[in-house]
Design an enzyme around this catalytic site. Structure first.
Site, mmCIF file in Angstrom:
data_model
loop_
_atom_site.group_PDB
_atom_site.id
_atom_site.type_symbol
_atom_site.label_atom_id
_atom_site.label_comp_id
_atom_site.label_asym_id
_atom_site.label_seq_id
_atom_site.Cartn_x
_atom_site.Cartn_y
_atom_site.Cartn_z
ATOM 1 N N ASP A 107 6.889 -0.134 8.093
ATOM 2 C CA ASP A 107 7.721 -0.814 9.212
ATOM 3 C C ASP A 107 7.309 -1.814 8.541
ATOM 4 O O ASP A 107 8.242 -2.999 8.642
ATOM 5 C CB ASP A 107 6.816 -0.744 10.754
ATOM 6 C CG ASP A 107 5.812 -1.439 11.250
ATOM 7 O OD1 ASP A 107 4.869 -1.642 10.615
ATOM 8 O OD2 ASP A 107 5.679 -1.411 12.357
ATOM 9 N N TYR A 112 1.662 -6.906 -0.137
ATOM 10 C CA TYR A 112 2.051 -5.882 0.233
ATOM 11 C C TYR A 112 3.460 -4.598 0.902
ATOM 12 O O TYR A 112 3.667 -4.042 -0.091
ATOM 13 C CB TYR A 112 0.687 -5.435 1.402
ATOM 14 C CG TYR A 112 0.742 -4.121 2.044
ATOM 15 C CD1 TYR A 112 0.559 -3.249 1.242
ATOM 16 C CD2 TYR A 112 1.844 -3.954 3.365
ATOM 17 C CE1 TYR A 112 0.699 -2.142 2.264
ATOM 18 C CE2 TYR A 112 1.862 -3.339 3.964
ATOM 19 C CZ TYR A 112 1.302 -1.570 3.848
ATOM 20 O OH TYR A 112 1.425 -0.640 3.949
HETATM 21 P P1 NAD Z 1 -5.867 3.554 2.785
HETATM 22 O O1 NAD Z 1 -6.333 2.290 2.374
HETATM 23 O O2 NAD Z 1 -7.362 3.865 3.678
HETATM 24 O O3 NAD Z 1 -5.968 4.812 1.965
HETATM 25 C C1 NAD Z 1 -5.403 4.752 1.035
HETATM 26 C C2 NAD Z 1 -6.216 5.625 -0.592
HETATM 27 O O4 NAD Z 1 -5.772 5.893 -1.778
HETATM 28 C C3 NAD Z 1 -7.448 5.639 -0.781
HETATM 29 O O5 NAD Z 1 -8.033 6.953 -0.135
HETATM 30 C C4 NAD Z 1 -7.368 4.516 -2.216
HETATM 31 O O6 NAD Z 1 -8.645 5.365 -2.080
HETATM 32 C C5 NAD Z 1 -6.160 5.521 -2.240
HETATM 33 N N1 NAD Z 1 -5.932 4.814 -3.966
HETATM 34 C C6 NAD Z 1 -5.488 3.243 -3.882
HETATM 35 N N2 NAD Z 1 -5.283 3.453 -5.172
HETATM 36 C C7 NAD Z 1 -5.467 4.888 -5.627
HETATM 37 C C8 NAD Z 1 -4.426 4.898 -7.001
HETATM 38 N N3 NAD Z 1 -4.732 3.902 -7.796
HETATM 39 N N4 NAD Z 1 -4.732 6.130 -7.551
HETATM 40 C C9 NAD Z 1 -4.858 7.154 -6.419
HETATM 41 N N5 NAD Z 1 -5.541 6.828 -5.522
HETATM 42 C C10 NAD Z 1 -5.228 5.054 -4.909
HETATM 43 O O7 NAD Z 1 -4.334 4.053 3.736
HETATM 44 P P2 NAD Z 1 -3.888 4.211 4.544
HETATM 45 O O8 NAD Z 1 -4.050 2.867 5.238
HETATM 46 O O9 NAD Z 1 -4.652 5.338 4.902
HETATM 47 O O10 NAD Z 1 -2.355 3.905 4.289
HETATM 48 C C11 NAD Z 1 -1.735 4.871 4.325
HETATM 49 C C12 NAD Z 1 -0.417 5.095 3.436
HETATM 50 O O11 NAD Z 1 0.529 4.949 4.415
HETATM 51 C C13 NAD Z 1 0.372 4.257 2.357
HETATM 52 O O12 NAD Z 1 0.704 4.371 1.098
HETATM 53 C C14 NAD Z 1 0.862 2.791 3.703
HETATM 54 O O13 NAD Z 1 1.085 1.995 2.840
HETATM 55 C C15 NAD Z 1 0.917 3.731 4.819
HETATM 56 N N6 NAD Z 1 0.478 3.278 6.507
HETATM 57 C C16 NAD Z 1 -0.113 2.918 6.956
HETATM 58 C C17 NAD Z 1 0.066 2.225 8.268
HETATM 59 C C18 NAD Z 1 -1.181 2.151 8.676
HETATM 60 O O14 NAD Z 1 -1.585 1.595 9.677
HETATM 61 N N7 NAD Z 1 -2.559 2.325 7.951
HETATM 62 C C19 NAD Z 1 1.378 3.015 8.249
HETATM 63 C C20 NAD Z 1 1.899 2.780 7.964
HETATM 64 C C21 NAD Z 1 2.397 2.870 6.475
HETATM 65 O O1 DAU Z 2 2.584 -1.856 10.791
HETATM 66 C C1 DAU Z 2 1.695 -0.880 9.294
HETATM 67 C C2 DAU Z 2 0.948 -1.869 8.514
HETATM 68 O O2 DAU Z 2 -0.663 -1.597 9.403
HETATM 69 C C3 DAU Z 2 0.512 -0.771 7.880
HETATM 70 O O3 DAU Z 2 1.220 -0.880 6.879
HETATM 71 C C4 DAU Z 2 -0.796 -1.282 6.996
HETATM 72 O O4 DAU Z 2 -1.319 -0.466 6.019
HETATM 73 C C5 DAU Z 2 -1.515 -1.774 7.704
HETATM 74 O O5 DAU Z 2 -2.796 -2.521 7.384
HETATM 75 C C6 DAU Z 2 -1.468 -2.164 9.209
HETATM 76 O O6 DAU Z 2 -1.179 -3.970 8.904
HETATM 77 P P1 DAU Z 2 -1.486 -5.450 9.755
HETATM 78 O O7 DAU Z 2 -1.658 -6.099 8.885
HETATM 79 O O8 DAU Z 2 -0.686 -4.912 10.748
HETATM 80 O O9 DAU Z 2 -2.926 -4.329 10.297
HETATM 81 P P2 DAU Z 2 -4.065 -5.020 10.618
HETATM 82 O O10 DAU Z 2 -4.386 -4.389 11.182
HETATM 83 O O11 DAU Z 2 -4.492 -6.154 9.320
HETATM 84 O O12 DAU Z 2 -4.148 -6.312 11.695
HETATM 85 C C7 DAU Z 2 -3.371 -5.833 13.037
HETATM 86 C C8 DAU Z 2 -2.846 -7.222 13.192
HETATM 87 O O13 DAU Z 2 -4.549 -7.911 13.736
HETATM 88 C C9 DAU Z 2 -1.979 -7.962 12.538
HETATM 89 O O14 DAU Z 2 -0.803 -9.225 13.491
HETATM 90 C C10 DAU Z 2 -2.990 -9.352 12.257
HETATM 91 C C11 DAU Z 2 -4.394 -8.979 12.742
HETATM 92 N N1 DAU Z 2 -5.761 -9.389 12.082
HETATM 93 C C12 DAU Z 2 -6.153 -9.047 11.501
HETATM 94 C C13 DAU Z 2 -7.300 -8.723 11.238
HETATM 95 C C14 DAU Z 2 -8.561 -7.512 9.794
HETATM 96 C C15 DAU Z 2 -6.574 -10.208 13.243
HETATM 97 O O15 DAU Z 2 -6.220 -11.487 14.128
HETATM 98 N N2 DAU Z 2 -7.817 -10.036 12.505
HETATM 99 C C16 DAU Z 2 -8.477 -9.601 11.572
HETATM 100 O O16 DAU Z 2 -9.759 -9.992 11.552
#
Ligand code: NAD
Ligand code: DAU
Length: 352
Positions: A134, A158
């Site tokens: 998002d 990002y």
């Molecule tokens: P993560 O960082 O936990 O995992 C990423 C994975 O990708 C890892 O296993 C890493 O080894 C692999 N990777 C990284 N670079 C690579 C490369 N060059 N070749 C092959 N593998 C590679 O990420 P996540 O939080 O599980 O997110 C997964 C996907 O979902 C991402 O595309 C992210 O943008 C999307 N997403 C995440 C969130 C969230 O809240 N975490 C929300 C919405 C969308």
């Molecule tokens: O919205 C989806 C996204 O959510 C994904 O696409 C990203 O991959 C995922 O990392 C996440 O992004 P955020 O930046 O929202 O997540 P994060 O956990 O890093 O931070 C959540 C909120 O907390 C954000 O407002 C920043 C704040 N934060 C984060 C960290 C790491 C803090 O206040 N302190 C911290 O130490």
């Protein structure tokens, strides 16, 4: 002969491991290939429970290597791909933007090219599913929600890299006719979440009585979704969405960071038999994230109307399950927080 072969990229990461687990368990006739480079965020221990299943295979590979991607597609002849591999942490993108361009943009285009070359005679029966965020929509004020029509307005390196990869996926659908689908999801939480992200970082710090860093005043709002609900949505969308479509996925669970962390502190006090209120004393306000988006909120009505999906858990329930998982998986947490994690933590938080 397997019914279908699906490559899942990033399957050793947080969300990817839940998607792999779901597909391996739900579809014994499919052959599920987990393609992952195993960066700091990739961890095969996330998949211990399914690694010996006959319909699961792991391939260590790097999506930034175009020839390697073409070779794997040629060899495996997959029916579809669910692409999650990415650099995913906003703070890391602020210090190393180029890595995000290489993995998230170039890596995605390499996969699109491999898919195009392999599937050129029959695009219709082969699906390219791109998992996005998002954050491509930018930041909301106090009102409103992101819909599938909201214009892209990314702010961090990002989110700019994810927005760019989304545009490439749409371009390959519109230009070449590739059968694509994109979903844009809100913040996930749950088991196996790497402790650079807010919730697992806070659980780890509270447990070890370390300060819990809150950026700015903790007023930023995120819309939290339990990761297994995301995996269930991906399953539905992969199988049922029309080619070229986009779906928003979200939890209807908006929390300010400070309220979320206060709730987490309360749960941790209970679970660790600590004096009520003691964990909250660890909350420490630190310098804000540069370009910090104020609020995200997802309108997931289209997904509910078209495919009948709804989130199954409220944050209060999901957070308790998540804390229970971390407290009973200390080895997992100790392994991922040793070594390089300490260096990262120092760089990210000292002097903040
Ligand atoms: P993560 O960082 O936990 O995992 C990423 C994975 O990708 C890892 O296993 C890493 O080894 C692999 N990777 C990284 N670079 C690579 C490369 N060059 N070749 C092959 N593998 C590679 O990420 P996540 O939080 O599980 O997110 C997964 C996907 O979902 C991402 O595309 C992210 O943008 C999307 N997403 C995440 C969130 C969230 O809240 N975490 C929300 C919405 C969308
Ligand atoms: O919205 C989806 C996204 O959510 C994904 O696409 C990203 O991959 C995922 O990392 C996440 O992004 P955020 O930046 O929202 O997540 P994060 O956990 O890093 O931070 C959540 C909120 O907390 C954000 O407002 C920043 C704040 N934060 C984060 C960290 C790491 C803090 O206040 N302190 C911290 O130490």
């Amino acid at each position: 002969m397997a019914d279908k072969t699906i490559i899942i990229t990033g399957g050793a990461g947080f969300i990817g491991s839940h998607v792999v687990r779901r597909f391996v368990n739900q579809y014994p006739d499919y052959q599920i290939i987990n393609l992952d480079k195993l960066t700091y965020a990739g961890n095969l221990a996330n998949l211990k429970d399914i690694e010996n299943k006959p319909n699961y295979r792991f391939i260590k590979a790097d999506i930034t290597n175009s020839q390697q991607m073409l070779d794997i597609f040629t060899q495996e002849q997959p029916d579809g791909i669910i692409h999650l591999a990415a650099e995913s942490h906003v703070d890391r993108s602020i210090s190393s933007p180029l890595e995000f361009v290489l993995t998230n943009v170039v890596g995605t285009v390499n996969l699109l090219n491999a898919a195009r070359a392999t599937w050129k005679d029959n695009y219709d029966n082969h699906r390219f599913y791109h998992v996005s965020t998002d954050e491509v929509y930018g930041a909301l004020g106090k009102e409103g929600m992101f819909t599938e029509q909201t214009a892209y307005d990314p702010h961090s390196p990002y989110s700019a890299s994810k927005a760019s990869s989304d545009h490439f996926v749409r371009a390959y659908h519109d230009t070449y006719g590739l059968n694509t689908v994109i979903s844009n999801c809100s913040n996930n939480y749950g088991s196996h979440h790497f402790p650079e992200k807010l919730i697992p970082l806070a659980i780890h710090n509270i447990q070890h009585q370390k300060p819990v860093p809150i950026y700015g005043k903790g007023e930023n709002i995120r819309d939290w979704l339990f990761v297994e609900d995301h995996a269930r949505a991906i399953d539905l969308i992969y199988h049922q969405a029309a080619s070229g479509s986009t779906y928003n996925i979200g939890g209807h669970n908006e929390w300010t960071n400070i309220d979320l962390i206060r709730l987490l502190c309360k749960i941790m006090d209970e679970k660790l038999n600590r004096t009520p209120g003691s964990s909250a004393q660890l909350i420490t306000f630190v310098t804000d994230r540069a370009g910090h988006d104020l609020r995200y909120a997802i309108d997931a009505d289209k997904l509910e109307k078209d495919l009948g999906w709804k989130p199954s858990l409220r944050l209060e329930e999901g957070l308790e399950k998540t804390v229970d998982w971390y407290l009973s998986n200390q080895d997992w947490l100790n392994n991922v927080t040793s070594g390089d994690y300490q260096k990262y933590y120092e760089q990210q938080y000292s002097g903040r």
